[in-house]
Design an enzyme around this catalytic site. Structure first.
Site, mmCIF file in Angstrom:
data_model
loop_
_atom_site.group_PDB
_atom_site.id
_atom_site.type_symbol
_atom_site.label_atom_id
_atom_site.label_comp_id
_atom_site.label_asym_id
_atom_site.label_seq_id
_atom_site.Cartn_x
_atom_site.Cartn_y
_atom_site.Cartn_z
ATOM 1 N N GLU A 102 -36.640 43.740 7.648
ATOM 2 C CA GLU A 102 -36.313 43.026 6.404
ATOM 3 C C GLU A 102 -36.888 43.721 5.178
ATOM 4 O O GLU A 102 -36.337 43.645 4.095
ATOM 5 C CB GLU A 102 -36.837 41.584 6.455
ATOM 6 C CG GLU A 102 -35.819 40.603 6.983
ATOM 7 C CD GLU A 102 -36.197 39.150 6.768
ATOM 8 O OE1 GLU A 102 -37.260 38.853 6.222
ATOM 9 O OE2 GLU A 102 -35.388 38.294 7.180
ATOM 10 N N HIS A 104 -40.345 50.703 32.846
ATOM 11 C CA HIS A 104 -39.399 50.643 33.967
ATOM 12 C C HIS A 104 -37.987 50.320 33.478
ATOM 13 O O HIS A 104 -37.131 49.937 34.267
ATOM 14 C CB HIS A 104 -39.876 49.610 34.984
ATOM 15 C CG HIS A 104 -41.211 49.972 35.567
ATOM 16 N ND1 HIS A 104 -41.357 50.548 36.809
ATOM 17 C CD2 HIS A 104 -42.465 49.895 35.024
ATOM 18 C CE1 HIS A 104 -42.648 50.791 37.022
ATOM 19 N NE2 HIS A 104 -43.331 50.399 35.954
ATOM 20 N N LYS A 144 -25.136 33.930 4.767
ATOM 21 C CA LYS A 144 -25.385 32.548 4.323
ATOM 22 C C LYS A 144 -24.267 32.080 3.391
ATOM 23 O O LYS A 144 -23.853 30.912 3.432
ATOM 24 C CB LYS A 144 -26.740 32.424 3.626
ATOM 25 C CG LYS A 144 -27.911 32.516 4.593
ATOM 26 C CD LYS A 144 -29.231 32.308 3.899
ATOM 27 C CE LYS A 144 -30.381 32.644 4.831
ATOM 28 N NZ LYS A 144 -31.659 32.821 4.164
HETATM 29 O O1 PA5 Z 1 -38.941 36.731 5.651
HETATM 30 C C1 PA5 Z 1 -38.186 35.877 5.247
HETATM 31 O O2 PA5 Z 1 -38.120 35.591 4.046
HETATM 32 C C2 PA5 Z 1 -37.307 35.105 6.203
HETATM 33 O O3 PA5 Z 1 -37.402 35.551 7.501
HETATM 34 C C3 PA5 Z 1 -37.696 33.642 6.169
HETATM 35 O O4 PA5 Z 1 -39.031 33.507 6.577
HETATM 36 C C4 PA5 Z 1 -36.786 32.811 7.069
HETATM 37 O O5 PA5 Z 1 -35.448 32.986 6.700
HETATM 38 C C5 PA5 Z 1 -37.151 31.357 6.969
HETATM 39 O O6 PA5 Z 1 -37.059 30.936 5.644
HETATM 40 P P1 PA5 Z 1 -37.712 29.597 5.180
HETATM 41 O O7 PA5 Z 1 -39.188 29.685 5.377
HETATM 42 O O8 PA5 Z 1 -37.336 29.476 3.746
HETATM 43 O O9 PA5 Z 1 -37.120 28.494 6.025
#
Ligand code: PA5
Length: 484
Positions: free
Chosen positions: A327, A356, A470
């Protein structure tokens, strides 16, 4: 070659640096870029500023994860860790102790992965089968919300109900709903299904805790419901992206539930932060790790990092790192808006298990990987392989060895074999698997991706790519609902 800190934590980069690998000349040629990245980290620490970083809404946003290891009054003003917030977490542990039977932690991505690391490492696989005395009065712990899987959610509900039916008196369940944005489908759908089902069970008392953006002016959905219902709240601070939240109340609420040493975890992170302030690349673990990995990628085509800890309960650490790297650095555009489609691809592996399965590819497949090992030096409760078949030579030969020694021989052999075939690899060593050294390692990895963002000239702190699906999913869900 290794960079070893006073604590004993080390980064062995012998199989990643030198003749036929990333060279001294590569590092020398990178001097200016490294100096700029280091300066950017200094500015981030001092002011929270990261060039070109914008929030999801397109507004400039500060980056505060590097403040989290420090427990100060000043940080408290930003909802980061302060003496008062840490005390509150300790009070939370005592409130739960001998009072709550089971906690369900609901969250996904950054609101789940770090918490799971803490649970797996400090509780292990059988925590929930232990007696309350063995758990020192602390509750059983379950995770949900990390998928929209009706079968597993149903299984957790049925399991909780079955335990409740056996208990003399009410069975107390605490749902800890963790969502920074406060409206994530995966988390909230599980939360609603679970809350509804548990509330209808006369043997169960449900208590809810919300962990979300604390902003009271512009409340998240979760914050609004929490305020309306008087639920206890913890904060996901502004300026701390999901994948960095293990050091704030997201991770620390789980730490409190399992009675972990929170201060030691943050101290490890803090000492690592201090080591990462060194301007000499060979003395700065995060800058060195980032420099070697980026050069391996850019100059030698090693664009995949296999994160391979040795030990079962470390697998979730590898999964946490996958999110952190993917990310943070998988970005289409650089800081100037040019299309670059950047970033190394992370892969999960665990030793010895994946020797393995995946090792064939690591050893002989495409020359595109760095295998990053994690090793624990001294294992608690080590077991010695007994000599119970003395007449079977192959088995008698390994008897007398501690299992940890056999594990390390396997890892070292893997590293040697990879090295012998021009396969880049490196190793982080934790002297012991405790809170302090885990704090060091997780913080080092977080700071490394921050450096890497600067070296690649991409914003390591946004995740615009996850908005694309989304935007498609929202209308599809509404359409489905409208159809009935
Ligand atoms: O790193 C990030 O921003 C995402 O992985 C969020 O943690 C994930 O989408 C969950 O989001 P939220 O905490 O708003 O529910």
């Amino acid at each position: 070659m290794a960079l070893t800190l006073k604590s004993g934590f080390s980064f062995d980069y012998d199989n990643l640096f030198g003749e036929g690998k990333v060279t001294q000349a590569d590092i020398d040629g990178y001097k200016e870029t490294l100096a700029k990245a280091h300066e950017a980290m200094k500015v981030m620490r001092d002011t929270g500023f990261i060039k070109a970083h914008l929030s999801k809404d397109g507004a400039p946003e500060k980056v505060y994860f590097s403040k989290l290891p420090y427990i100060t009054e000043e940080n408290g003003k930003l909802n980061l860790n302060s003496p008062a917030s840490i005390k509150r977490l300790h009070d939370f542990t005592e409130k739960i102790r001998n009072n709550v039977d089971a906690v369900v932690s609901l969250g996904i991505g950054g609101s789940f992965l770090g918490n799971k690391v803490l649970f797996d490492i400090f509780c292990g696989e059988f925590w929930n089968t232990w007696t309350p005395e063995q758990r020192k009065g602390l509750p059983k712990v379950y995770f949900s919300g990390q998928n929209i899987d009706p079968r597993r959610t149903g299984d957790i509900i049925n399991h909780l109900k079955a335990m409740a039916a056996k208990k003399d008196g009410k069975f107390k369940v605490m749902l800890i709903c963790i969502s920074k944005s406060g409206g994530t489908l995966d988390t909230m759908s599980n939360f609603m299904v679970m809350l509804d089902a548990l509330k209808k069970d006369e043997n169960i008392d449900v208590e809810i805790v919300a962990v979300t953006d604390p902003n009271m002016e512009k409340k998240t959905l979760l914050k609004q419901i929490a305020v309306d219902n008087g639920w206890e709240c913890f904060a996901v601070p502004d300026g701390v992206g999901g994948r960095f939240t293990v050091f704030c109340e997201v991770g620390l609420s789980t730490a409190a539930v399992i009675g972990m040493d929170i201060e030691a975890f943050l101290q490890g992170a803090q000492d690592m932060d201090k080591a990462c302030q060194n301007e000499d690349v060979f003395q700065n673990p995060a800058m060195l790790n980032a420099a070697l990995k980026v050069l391996a990628y850019k100059k030698y085509g090693r664009n995949i990092e296999v994160m391979m800890p040795y030990g079962d309960y470390l697998k979730s650490l590898s999964e946490w790192y996958i999110q952190l790297l993917a990310e943070s650095l998988g970005k289409q555009f650089d800081k100037e808006g040019n299309e670059v489609c950047e970033g190394r691809t992370p892969l999960v592996a665990v030793g010895t298990t994946d020797m393995h399965s995946q090792t064939q590819q690591h050893q002989e497949g495409t020359l595109d990987k760095v295998v990053q090992f994690i090793k624990v030096d001294k294992w608690a409760n080590d077991l010695v392989i007994p000599n119970i078949f003395p007449t079977v030579k192959k088995l008698a030969d390994i008897s007398g060895l501690p299992m940890s020694a056999a594990l390390e021989v396997a890892r070292q052999s893997n590293a040697d074999a990879l090295k012998s075939n021009k396969r880049f690899n490196a190793c982080f060593t934790l002297p012991e698997l405790n809170e302090y050294h885990l704090g060091e390692l997780m913080y080092l990895l977080a700071m490394s991706v921050a450096y890497e963002g600067e070296l690649l000239n991409v914003d390591a702190f946004n995740q615009p790519g996850v908005e694309a699906y989304k935007r498609i999913m929202g209308p599809k869900l509404q359409e489905l609902k409208a159809k009935g």
